[in-house]
Design a protein around this motif. Structure first.
Motif, PDB file in Angstrom:
ATOM      1  N   VAL A  39       0.847  -1.202   0.000  1.00 16.26           N
ATOM      2  CA  VAL A  39       0.000   0.000   0.000  1.00 16.26           C
ATOM      3  C   VAL A  39       0.884   1.255   0.000  1.00 16.26           C
ATOM      4  N   SER A  40       2.038   1.210   0.663  1.00 16.45           N
ATOM      5  CA  SER A  40       2.949   2.371   0.618  1.00 16.45           C
ATOM      6  C   SER A  40       3.329   2.693  -0.822  1.00 16.45           C
ATOM      7  N   ALA A  41       3.667   1.652  -1.595  1.00 20.33           N
ATOM      8  CA  ALA A  41       4.054   1.887  -2.994  1.00 20.33           C
ATOM      9  C   ALA A  41       2.875   2.454  -3.772  1.00 20.33           C
ATOM     10  N   MET A  42       1.676   1.963  -3.479  1.00 21.42           N
ATOM     11  CA  MET A  42       0.487   2.484  -4.190  1.00 21.42           C
ATOM     12  C   MET A  42       0.272   3.960  -3.859  1.00 21.42           C
ATOM     13  N   ILE A  43       0.491   4.318  -2.608  1.00 17.52           N
ATOM     14  CA  ILE A  43       0.333   5.732  -2.216  1.00 17.52           C
ATOM     15  C   ILE A  43       1.382   6.568  -2.950  1.00 17.52           C
ATOM     16  N   ASP A  44       2.620   6.052  -2.998  1.00 20.20           N
ATOM     17  CA  ASP A  44       3.707   6.808  -3.636  1.00 20.20           C
ATOM     18  C   ASP A  44       3.423   7.092  -5.113  1.00 20.20           C
ATOM     19  N   HIS A  45       2.687   6.178  -5.745  1.00 22.66           N
ATOM     20  CA  HIS A  45       2.500   6.313  -7.203  1.00 22.66           C
ATOM     21  C   HIS A  45       1.090   6.755  -7.571  1.00 22.66           C
ATOM     22  N   ALA A  46       0.339   7.238  -6.585  1.00 23.55           N
ATOM     23  CA  ALA A  46      -1.051   7.622  -6.873  1.00 23.55           C
ATOM     24  C   ALA A  46      -1.121   9.064  -7.374  1.00 23.55           C
ATOM     25  N   GLY A  47      -2.322   9.444  -7.806  1.00 22.33           N
ATOM     26  CA  GLY A  47      -2.598  10.833  -8.186  1.00 22.33           C
ATOM     27  C   GLY A  47      -1.794  11.269  -9.391  1.00 22.33           C
ATOM     28  N   ARG A  48      -1.190  12.455  -9.242  1.00 25.61           N
ATOM     29  CA  ARG A  48      -0.496  13.044 -10.406  1.00 25.61           C
ATOM     30  C   ARG A  48       0.753  12.274 -10.806  1.00 25.61           C
ATOM     31  N   LYS A  49       1.309  11.496  -9.841  1.00 28.13           N
ATOM     32  CA  LYS A  49       2.550  10.772 -10.167  1.00 28.13           C
ATOM     33  C   LYS A  49       2.283   9.500 -10.967  1.00 28.13           C
ATOM     34  N   LYS A  50       1.014   9.147 -11.077  1.00 25.79           N
ATOM     35  CA  LYS A  50       0.679   7.850 -11.660  1.00 25.79           C
ATOM     36  C   LYS A  50       1.186   7.700 -13.102  1.00 25.79           C
ATOM     37  N   ALA A  85       3.657   9.244 -14.717  1.00 29.11           N
ATOM     38  CA  ALA A  85       5.121   9.125 -14.791  1.00 29.11           C
ATOM     39  C   ALA A  85       5.556   7.736 -14.335  1.00 29.11           C
ATOM     40  N   TYR A  86       4.888   7.219 -13.305  1.00 29.29           N
ATOM     41  CA  TYR A  86       5.225   5.888 -12.788  1.00 29.29           C
ATOM     42  C   TYR A  86       4.955   4.817 -13.853  1.00 29.29           C
ATOM     43  N   LEU A  87       3.792   4.908 -14.495  1.00 25.10           N
ATOM     44  CA  LEU A  87       3.470   3.905 -15.521  1.00 25.10           C
ATOM     45  C   LEU A  87       4.436   3.990 -16.693  1.00 25.10           C
ATOM     46  N   ASP A  88       4.843   5.206 -17.052  1.00 27.76           N
ATOM     47  CA  ASP A  88       5.832   5.352 -18.138  1.00 27.76           C
ATOM     48  C   ASP A  88       7.135   4.644 -17.750  1.00 27.76           C
ATOM     49  N   ARG A  89       7.518   4.806 -16.474  1.00 29.67           N
ATOM     50  CA  ARG A  89       8.745   4.144 -16.000  1.00 29.67           C
ATOM     51  C   ARG A  89       8.593   2.621 -16.067  1.00 29.67           C
ATOM     52  N   MET A  90       7.423   2.151 -15.704  1.00 30.10           N
ATOM     53  CA  MET A  90       7.182   0.706 -15.736  1.00 30.10           C
ATOM     54  C   MET A  90       7.241   0.171 -17.173  1.00 30.10           C
ATOM     55  N   ILE A  91       6.668   0.949 -18.100  1.00 31.63           N
ATOM     56  CA  ILE A  91       6.714   0.526 -19.512  1.00 31.63           C
ATOM     57  C   ILE A  91       8.167   0.462 -19.982  1.00 31.63           C
ATOM     58  N   GLU A  92       8.981   1.421 -19.528  1.00 34.89           N
ATOM     59  CA  GLU A  92      10.413   1.384 -19.898  1.00 34.89           C
ATOM     60  C   GLU A  92      11.079   0.121 -19.362  1.00 34.89           C
ATOM     61  N   HIS A  93      10.785  -0.202 -18.089  1.00 36.99           N
ATOM     62  CA  HIS A  93      11.368  -1.423 -17.507  1.00 36.99           C
ATOM     63  C   HIS A  93      10.882  -2.672 -18.244  1.00 36.99           C
ATOM     64  N   ALA A  94       9.627  -2.619 -18.718  1.00 34.59           N
ATOM     65  CA  ALA A  94       9.028  -3.809 -19.350  1.00 34.59           C
ATOM     66  C   ALA A  94       9.456  -3.975 -20.803  1.00 34.59           C
ATOM     67  N   ASP A  95      10.072  -2.951 -21.385  1.00 34.96           N
ATOM     68  CA  ASP A  95      10.502  -3.001 -22.774  1.00 34.96           C
ATOM     69  C   ASP A  95      11.524  -4.129 -22.988  1.00 34.96           C
ATOM     70  N   PRO A  96      11.450  -4.961 -23.992  1.00 37.17           N
ATOM     71  CA  PRO A  96      10.570  -4.921 -25.166  1.00 37.17           C
ATOM     72  C   PRO A  96       9.336  -5.820 -25.018  1.00 37.17           C
ATOM     73  N   TYR A  97       9.002  -6.230 -23.817  1.00 33.96           N
ATOM     74  CA  TYR A  97       7.917  -7.206 -23.656  1.00 33.96           C
ATOM     75  C   TYR A  97       6.535  -6.559 -23.609  1.00 33.96           C
ATOM     76  N   LEU A  98       6.469  -5.275 -23.270  1.00 32.82           N
ATOM     77  CA  LEU A  98       5.189  -4.561 -23.286  1.00 32.82           C
ATOM     78  C   LEU A  98       5.411  -3.193 -23.911  1.00 32.82           C
ATOM     79  N   ARG A  99       4.414  -2.758 -24.666  1.00 27.12           N
ATOM     80  CA  ARG A  99       4.501  -1.389 -25.201  1.00 27.12           C
ATOM     81  C   ARG A  99       3.431  -0.494 -24.608  1.00 27.12           C
ATOM     82  N   TYR A 100       2.372  -1.130 -24.052  1.00 27.08           N
ATOM     83  CA  TYR A 100       1.259  -0.350 -23.492  1.00 27.08           C
ATOM     84  C   TYR A 100       0.927  -0.866 -22.103  1.00 27.08           C
ATOM     85  N   HIS A 101       0.325   0.014 -21.318  1.00 29.93           N
ATOM     86  CA  HIS A 101      -0.142  -0.380 -19.986  1.00 29.93           C
ATOM     87  C   HIS A 101      -1.273  -1.398 -20.155  1.00 29.93           C
TER      88      HIS A 101
END
Ligand code: SF4
Length: 383
Positions: free
Chosen positions: A252-263, A265-281
């Motif tokens: 839940v701490s991580a969810m709070i950290d990535h909620a709201g306006r930061k969401k 940017a966080y998802l973009d970072r996750m897509i970068e980490h997931a590259d080349p296996y995912l291109r979209y959320h």
């Protein structure tokens, strides 16, 4: 309107579903409703049986556990239920559960927190229940609940990583249990910080026997089965019993950290980490599952466990990417799918095989063991 109090008669007694030990901060927030709090009984097989009996068969397992919690709470005298909501089927949980419980003949009110982590919207809903609530009081309750959540997550993260190596069995559990008991009654920020620091100190002082070539495994997947140990058959503890250092990032701490306006940017970072296996959320926690697995593999982890409820679409989507990643890098991923019939014995057997394979694979890499160890095992549960 997400608050319906029309059917609550007499004194209000509020309840909510369990998820790990987060009932502690939830109680801090619920106290602001000025109602008696009825914590649902601890999760048991009966909770699941009740929930499964009255749920649509193919609904995901967190729905069934939540419904079982509600029935047990209503039996214990609750008459006001709180449910949250999210971007997948979770968004419909509250309405469907309310309809099922009404069909079963229960009289109660429902507070559906539909605003995700929006404090403003929660305040509006809470104020509808307790008109005496003011902004200052609500914000303070939020601060305390968030601080309790952070303390809980830090302490439990330490336990997860270290309990496998304690020299005296039960030492971590004793400190953890004392911490939970004290956190439950601590509602001032300094007190929580002091308790956290003292507990982490006590945990660090526990004598440990850490092997040099220990196995490190990450646990990824759907958030409810990750965070509610009863629903995942205590899989993290089962790994620890097999000598594994366990890492988990969904809290839940991580969810709070990535909620709201930061969401975003966080998802973009996750897509970068997931590259080349995912291109979209891909929804819910699916993107994180792929991103964190890819990241852990690059960081030299020995393997990953992917946990999901049977039929959870975001995690089913993640599985195809994870299978490709596992195949291309011979990186071990064990897929575990949970439903009301999941067998504990079957799960333990699979964990035994997985950990044996990780050990043989590691010994081979470090030159310490058998030559014929399999390089990887991608074991798939049902979808
Ligand atoms: S993430 Fe999956 S299991 Fe969780 S509520 Fe959504 S669909 Fe159900």
């Amino acid at each position: 309107m997400s608050v319906d109090l029309s059917r609550v008669s007499g004194a209000r007694r509020v309840s909510f579903p369990h998820m790990g030990n987060y009932s502690i901060p939830v109680k801090t927030l619920a106290a602001e409703l000025d109602c008696e709090i009825v914590e649902p009984p601890r999760m048991t097989r009966r909770t699941l049986e009740l929930g499964a009996r009255h749920s649509p068969e193919f609904v995901c397992i967190p729905f069934k556990y939540n419904l079982g919690n509600y029935i047990e709470a209503l039996e214990a005298g609750a008459n006001l239920l709180i449910q949250a909501g999210g971007g997948c089927r979770f968004g419909y949980y509250g309405e469907v559960q309310e309809a099922i419980l009404r069909d079963l003949g229960y009289e109660f009110g429902m507070v559906r927190l539909v605003g995700g982590f929006s404090v403003r919207e929660h305040y509006r809903d809470f104020k509808a229940v307790n008109p005496r609530l003011n902004v200052r009081r609500a914000l303070q309750a939020y601060r305390v609940a968030i601080r309790q959540t952070r303390a809980l997550d830090r302490v439990e993260d330490h336990v997860r990583r270290n309990v496998a190596f304690e020299a005296e069995e039960g030492a971590h559990d004793r400190v953890h249990a004392a911490f939970l008991a004290e956190l439950d009654g601590t509602r001032d920020l300094r007190g929580i910080a002091a308790l956290e620091e003292r507990t982490l100190g006590e945990l660090a002082a526990i004598p440990a026997e850490r092997p040099r070539d220990l196995l490190r495994v990450g646990v990824v997947g759907e958030l409810y089965v990750l965070m509610e140990p009863f629903s995942n058959h205590f899989v993290e503890r089962e790994l620890a019993k097999r000598g594994v250092e366990v890492h988990r990032f969904v809290t839940v701490s991580a969810m709070i950290d990535h909620a709201g306006r930061k969401k975003h940017a966080y998802l973009d970072r996750m897509i970068e980490h997931a590259d080349p296996y995912l291109r979209y959320h891909i929804g819910a926690d699916g993107t994180e599952s792929v991103a964190m697995t890819h990241k852990l593999m690059r960081e030299g982890f020995d393997g990953v466990l992917h946990l999901k409820p049977f039929g959870c679409m975001p995690e089913v989507n993640a599985m195809s990417a994870l299978q490709r990643l596992s195949r291309e890098h011979t990186f071990p991923v064990l897929f575990i799918s949970y439903d009301a019939q999941t067998s504990e014995t079957g799960l333990r057997t699979r964990l035994d095989a997985f950990c044996d394979m990780l050990r043989m694979s590691k010994d081979r890499r470090t030159g310490a063991g058998a030559d014929d160890a399999p390089a990887a095992l991608a074991s798939q549960g049902g979808r």
